[in-house]
Motif scaffolding. Structure first.
Motif, PDB file in Angstrom:
ATOM      1  N   UNK A   3       0.826  -0.872  -0.332  1.00 28.46           N
ATOM      2  CA  UNK A   3       0.088   0.239  -0.119  1.00 28.46           C
ATOM      3  C   UNK A   3       0.413   0.967  -0.103  1.00 28.46           C
ATOM      4  N   UNK A   4       0.058   2.132  -0.958  1.00 29.28           N
ATOM      5  CA  UNK A   4       1.159   4.060  -1.038  1.00 29.28           C
ATOM      6  C   UNK A   4       1.024   4.012   0.597  1.00 29.28           C
ATOM      7  N   UNK A   5       2.193   4.947   1.009  1.00 33.08           N
ATOM      8  CA  UNK A   5       2.485   5.288   2.091  1.00 33.08           C
ATOM      9  C   UNK A   5       2.033   6.670   2.114  1.00 33.08           C
ATOM     10  N   UNK A   6       0.522   7.612   1.516  1.00 35.12           N
ATOM     11  CA  UNK A   6       0.660   8.254   1.551  1.00 35.12           C
ATOM     12  C   UNK A   6      -1.216   8.661   1.214  1.00 35.12           C
ATOM     13  N   UNK A   7      -2.339   8.961   1.188  1.00 32.56           N
ATOM     14  CA  UNK A   7      -3.547   8.767   0.752  1.00 32.56           C
ATOM     15  C   UNK A   7      -3.205   9.402  -0.626  1.00 32.56           C
ATOM     16  N   UNK A   8      -3.456   8.485  -1.893  1.00 31.39           N
ATOM     17  CA  UNK A   8      -3.726   8.532  -2.970  1.00 31.39           C
ATOM     18  C   UNK A   8      -4.726   7.786  -4.206  1.00 31.39           C
ATOM     19  N   UNK A   9      -6.321   7.498  -4.423  1.00 28.86           N
ATOM     20  CA  UNK A   9      -7.504   7.112  -4.930  1.00 28.86           C
ATOM     21  C   UNK A   9      -6.705   6.374  -5.865  1.00 28.86           C
ATOM     22  N   UNK A  10      -5.579   7.117  -6.758  1.00 27.73           N
ATOM     23  CA  UNK A  10      -4.721   6.626  -8.524  1.00 27.73           C
ATOM     24  C   UNK A  10      -4.306   6.214  -8.794  1.00 27.73           C
ATOM     25  N   UNK A  11      -3.804   5.141  -9.517  1.00 28.43           N
ATOM     26  CA  UNK A  11      -1.814   5.033  -9.783  1.00 28.43           C
ATOM     27  C   UNK A  11      -1.595   6.089 -10.195  1.00 28.43           C
ATOM     28  N   UNK A  12      -2.382   6.857 -11.449  1.00 32.92           N
ATOM     29  CA  UNK A  12      -2.496   8.123 -12.236  1.00 32.92           C
ATOM     30  C   UNK A  12      -1.627   9.099 -11.644  1.00 32.92           C
ATOM     31  N   UNK A  13      -1.974   9.059  -9.672  1.00 28.46           N
ATOM     32  CA  UNK A  13      -1.627  10.268  -9.600  1.00 28.46           C
ATOM     33  C   UNK A  13      -0.173   9.416  -8.610  1.00 28.46           C
ATOM     34  N   UNK A  14       0.876   8.530  -8.211  1.00 25.82           N
ATOM     35  CA  UNK A  14       1.958   8.121  -7.989  1.00 25.82           C
ATOM     36  C   UNK A  14       2.765   9.156  -8.748  1.00 25.82           C
ATOM     37  N   UNK A  15       3.857   9.889  -8.148  1.00 24.91           N
ATOM     38  CA  UNK A  15       5.022  10.584  -8.052  1.00 24.91           C
ATOM     39  C   UNK A  15       6.147   9.881  -8.502  1.00 24.91           C
ATOM     40  N   UNK A  16       6.721  10.036  -9.445  1.00 26.96           N
ATOM     41  CA  UNK A  16       8.272   9.397 -10.012  1.00 26.96           C
ATOM     42  C   UNK A  16       9.156   8.425  -8.921  1.00 26.96           C
ATOM     43  N   UNK A  17       9.076   9.035  -8.013  1.00 24.49           N
ATOM     44  CA  UNK A  17       9.989   8.898  -6.957  1.00 24.49           C
ATOM     45  C   UNK A  17       9.441   7.216  -6.301  1.00 24.49           C
ATOM     46  N   UNK A  18       7.903   7.535  -6.100  1.00 19.47           N
ATOM     47  CA  UNK A  18       7.467   6.451  -5.864  1.00 19.47           C
ATOM     48  C   UNK A  18       6.834   5.138  -6.776  1.00 19.47           C
ATOM     49  N   UNK A  19       6.741   5.351  -8.359  1.00 19.55           N
ATOM     50  CA  UNK A  19       7.316   4.040  -8.744  1.00 19.55           C
ATOM     51  C   UNK A  19       8.410   3.778  -8.686  1.00 19.55           C
ATOM     52  N   UNK A  20       9.628   4.414  -8.885  1.00 25.61           N
ATOM     53  CA  UNK A  20      10.726   4.189  -8.885  1.00 25.61           C
ATOM     54  C   UNK A  20      11.085   3.011  -7.646  1.00 25.61           C
ATOM     55  N   UNK A  21      10.270   3.130  -6.779  1.00 27.84           N
ATOM     56  CA  UNK A  21      10.676   2.749  -5.254  1.00 27.84           C
ATOM     57  C   UNK A  21       9.561   1.418  -4.881  1.00 27.84           C
ATOM     58  N   UNK A  22       8.468   1.987  -5.810  1.00 30.18           N
ATOM     59  CA  UNK A  22       7.762   0.289  -6.129  1.00 30.18           C
ATOM     60  C   UNK A  22       8.777  -0.859  -6.715  1.00 30.18           C
TER      61      UNK A  22
END
Lengths: 167, 167
Positions: free
Chosen positions: A49-68
């Motif tokens: 799970x993302x460690x902040x509130x976000x409703x949609x994959x489209x809202x992920x930031x670059x650094x979140x994709x990289x770490x994923x």
């Protein structure tokens, strides 16, 4: 079983996450939290799970994709070491949230290890009769002591090196 | 229907991809190729395949993850503009490849737009009766002319700006 292993009880965000029933806390990174899923038909099934509130994959930031991406590598590696996983399914659906009014989705991934063989763990047998396909399986819960051992085993096998250090 | 819109017929890699039956070529980026999936029960369903051979998500490189994140944003945006998508399912399964001996998986994603309402397009009605859940639906093929219109509509709505330029 305490969902967050006693580690994160003061965290407001984690308290909020409890209502999603993602499972039992295994470990966290800067941007993601990994849980052992309630459903263990396939042993080692996790929710990331993302460690902040976000409703949609489209809202992920670059650094979140990289770490994923790094997390996919580390989690697949660890669970494979524990249970001889054959291959992995990953999915971000969030369907159930849309059965509520208003919908309140939270970005998360299902990681489902798949097995072309039976796995024995703590005297229990785990089979994957629909290996190679995606069919609904009845919910399988496990005793707390077995879940704790799975969590510890996965945690111990998570590589400490970064994605950037493997080819 | 020509799988690659006549654009990529000389590409050896694309010829190889044909056997996976990902669908009809819509567009490509540096690291990914987007296809309109054969199955159109949910109108706008796509496959996003890696533009080199790789068997496992664990093998993706940083730049491929980053561009995938950008593609998630762009594709969700475009298909939403076309068909008023309610929310999206994403999954990387690769199960079918493991029914073959030897398995020959190729990293790809299923993008399934989900609808809490009926959609009409070219005189055809598209419903999503299991919205909010994940249930198998019978295969729905579409006439070539309808597929071509869907492809053109999606292509025309793909934003040209980069992920880095939106918040």
């Amino acid at each position: 079983m305490n969902n967050y292993g006693g580690l994160l009880l003061e965290c407001e965000y984690c308290k909020k996450l409890e209502k999603y029933n993602f499972g039992d806390f295994i470990f966290k990174t800067k941007y993601w939290i990994v849980f052992l899923a309630p459903q263990q038909s396939n042993i080692g099934t996790c929710v990331v799970a993302l460690n902040r509130h976000e409703e949609d994959l489209s809202g992920l930031k670059c650094e979140e994709w990289l770490e994923f991406g790094e997390l996919v590598f580390k989690l697949e590696y660890a669970v494979k070491q524990c249970f001889d996983v054959t291959m992995s399914n990953w999915g971000s659906l969030m369907n159930a949230s849309y059965l509520e009014e208003p919908p309140n989705p939270h970005v998360h991934w299902h990681y489902i290890p798949r097995y072309n063989h039976a796995v024995e763990f703590e005297g229990l047998l785990f089979e994957d009769p629909y290996f190679g396909t995606m069919k609904h399986r009845p919910f399988r819960s496990l005793p707390d002591r077995v879940r704790k051992r799975i969590i510890n085993n996965i945690k111990n096998k998570i590589p400490q090196t970064s994605l950037h250090s493997h080819p």
